[in-house]
Design an enzyme around this catalytic site. Structure first.
Site, PDB file in Angstrom:
ATOM      1  N   THR A 199       0.824  -1.217   0.000  1.00  0.00           N
ATOM      2  CA  THR A 199       0.000   0.000   0.000  1.00  0.00           C
ATOM      3  C   THR A 199       0.852   1.259   0.000  1.00  0.00           C
ATOM      4  OG1 THR A 199      -1.788  -1.146   1.112  1.00  0.00           O
ATOM      5  CG2 THR A 199      -1.776   1.231   1.319  1.00  0.00           C
TER       6      THR A 199
ATOM      7  N   SER B 202       1.764  -7.538  -0.899  1.00  0.00           N
ATOM      8  CA  SER B 202       2.423  -8.615  -0.142  1.00  0.00           C
ATOM      9  C   SER B 202       1.527  -9.836   0.001  1.00  0.00           C
ATOM     10  CB  SER B 202       2.870  -8.120   1.225  1.00  0.00           C
ATOM     11  OG  SER B 202       1.776  -7.994   2.101  1.00  0.00           O
TER      12      SER B 202
ATOM     13  N   THR C  69       1.468  -4.536   4.280  1.00  0.00           N
ATOM     14  CA  THR C  69       1.305  -4.865   5.694  1.00  0.00           C
ATOM     15  C   THR C  69       0.702  -6.258   5.902  1.00  0.00           C
ATOM     16  OG1 THR C  69      -0.845  -3.782   5.622  1.00  0.00           O
ATOM     17  CG2 THR C  69       1.008  -2.477   6.427  1.00  0.00           C
ATOM     18  N   ASP C  70       0.029  -6.783   4.874  1.00  0.00           N
ATOM     19  CA  ASP C  70      -0.722  -8.030   5.067  1.00  0.00           C
ATOM     20  C   ASP C  70       0.162  -9.186   5.529  1.00  0.00           C
ATOM     21  OD1 ASP C  70      -2.992  -6.700   4.375  1.00  0.00           O
ATOM     22  OD2 ASP C  70      -3.273  -7.672   2.439  1.00  0.00           O
TER      23      ASP C  70
HETATM   24  N1  ASP Z   1      -2.994  -3.997   2.780  1.00  0.00           N
HETATM   25  C1  ASP Z   1      -1.733  -4.282   2.276  1.00  0.00           C
HETATM   26  C2  ASP Z   1      -0.696  -3.193   2.460  1.00  0.00           C
HETATM   27  O1  ASP Z   1      -0.730  -2.571   3.409  1.00  0.00           O
HETATM   28  C3  ASP Z   1      -1.646  -4.827   0.949  1.00  0.00           C
HETATM   29  C4  ASP Z   1      -0.386  -5.628   0.904  1.00  0.00           C
HETATM   30  O2  ASP Z   1      -0.096  -6.332   1.854  1.00  0.00           O
HETATM   31  O3  ASP Z   1       0.356  -5.492  -0.053  1.00  0.00           O
HETATM   32  O4  ASP Z   1       0.165  -2.967   1.690  1.00  0.00           O
END
Ligand code: ASP
Length: 323
Positions: A12, A53, A85-86
């Site tokens: 993100t 991710s 973050t995932d």
């Molecule tokens: N929600 C996720 C992020 O914070 C998407 C990911 O993991 O790429 O990036």
């Protein structure tokens, strides 16, 4: 002047709105420019990719950690990795399992995209770069810096889907915090020795099986049929499952499939307490209890243990979980 390397991988923090949804398209150099002036810091950048991710494979994870280590070996004071973050808690944990250097690898990202009206990525990145350069971050292993707090990799979990404070280490707390441009030490957890894992080699398949009311062993057997060399149970509470899952555990452990017990509760250790399908029965069936490790981090630890001690992964697990 301190020198930090920034390795971009997407997520993100690098995402912009496109016709089909958010897409991670922004390179590390642009993320750095948005982080604002960083006095007394030289930052070099490189990109490993621009992906979400959630699309990482376990092999991508090995490649990411190997690349972060290669960047650290270039003689910088620390490395920052930006990613989604995932699955950040998994990347940080794998990096930490093999981390044998006093200098930190610091993971960060964002909850709001790069082109949001008020993105959180620039501040998170500026913080992470400060942390990577800070003497206070030495000897702490791989770290995760987010929303003004820094967590050790072991025990960190994503606890919010969209709000800025995405991460916590339930029952453990942060190890550092940011105060304007200062990095304040809070805790220094004891770190086990690094595992001598070859990141160029495949990790065996380990699957996580969730426990729920009325669940049986079918998914455990299906995972093994699909090639799983080990299983992680996302057990109830302090490490309890259904009687059917205890029976499947005993059967599979006897067949050489190690079973690691974690909890579906985000905070607190698993302990073999109850009979009648409880943790005491699981322990008697030969399962290993993972203390407060999340199922996702436990999955990586069990995979590493299977590589390092194929005949006795329990030994590696016990050593690593002892601290
Ligand atoms: N929600 C996720 C992020 O914070 C998407 C990911 O993991 O790429 O990036």
């Amino acid at each position: 002047m301190r020198h930090v390397h920034l390795l971009g991988t997407g997520g993100t923090i690098a995402s912009r709105q496109g016709p089909d949804g958010l897409a991670a398209v922004t390179p590390a150099a642009e993320l750095l420019a948005a982080a604002g002036p960083l006095p007394r810091l030289t930052v070099t950048t490189s990109d490993l990719g621009t992906v979400g991710s959630f699309a990482f494979t376990t092999s991508d994870l090995r490649g990411l950690v190997a690349e972060a280590r290669r960047c650290l070996a270039q003689g910088v004071d620390g490395v920052v990795v930006t990613q989604g973050t995932d699955t950040m808690e998994e990347s940080a944990y794998l990096a930490d399992l093999v981390h044998d250097d006093p200098r930190p690898i610091v993971f960060t990202g964002a909850q709001r995209p790069f082109d949001a009206a008020a993105p959180d990525g620039p501040a998170n990145l500026a913080d992470a770069l400060l942390v990577a350069a800070s003497p206070a971050a030495r000897e702490l292993g791989a770290l995760l810096c987010f929303d003004g707090l820094v967590f050790a990799a072991h025990g960190v979990r994503k606890v919010e889907t969209l709000r800025s404070g995405a991460f916590a280490a339930p029952g453990r707390g942060p190890v550092l915090r940011l105060a304007a441009a200062s990095v304040l030490p809070l805790a220094r957890p004891v770190r086990p020795a690094a595992l001598p894992l070859d990141l160029a080699a495949d990790l065996p398949r380990v699957d996580v099986v969730a426990c729920y009311v009325g669940g049986d062993g079918a998914l455990m057997y299906a995972a093994v049929a699909a090639g799983a060399a080990g299983l992680v149970l996302q057990a109830f509470g302090a490490g309890n499952v259904t009687p059917a899952v205890v029976a499947a555990t005993g059967d599979l452990v006897a067949r050489g499939i190690p079973v690691l017990v974690c909890s579906r509760v985000p905070s607190g250790p698993v302990v073999p307490l109850y009979t009648g399908g409880g943790g005491a029965d699981l322990a008697r069936a030969g399962a290993v209890f993972a203390h407060d490790l999340s199922p996702w981090q436990g999955r990586l630890l069990l995979a590493a243990a299977l590589v390092l001690a194929p005949d006795a992964p329990q030994r590696v697990l016990a050593d690593r979980l002892a601290v």
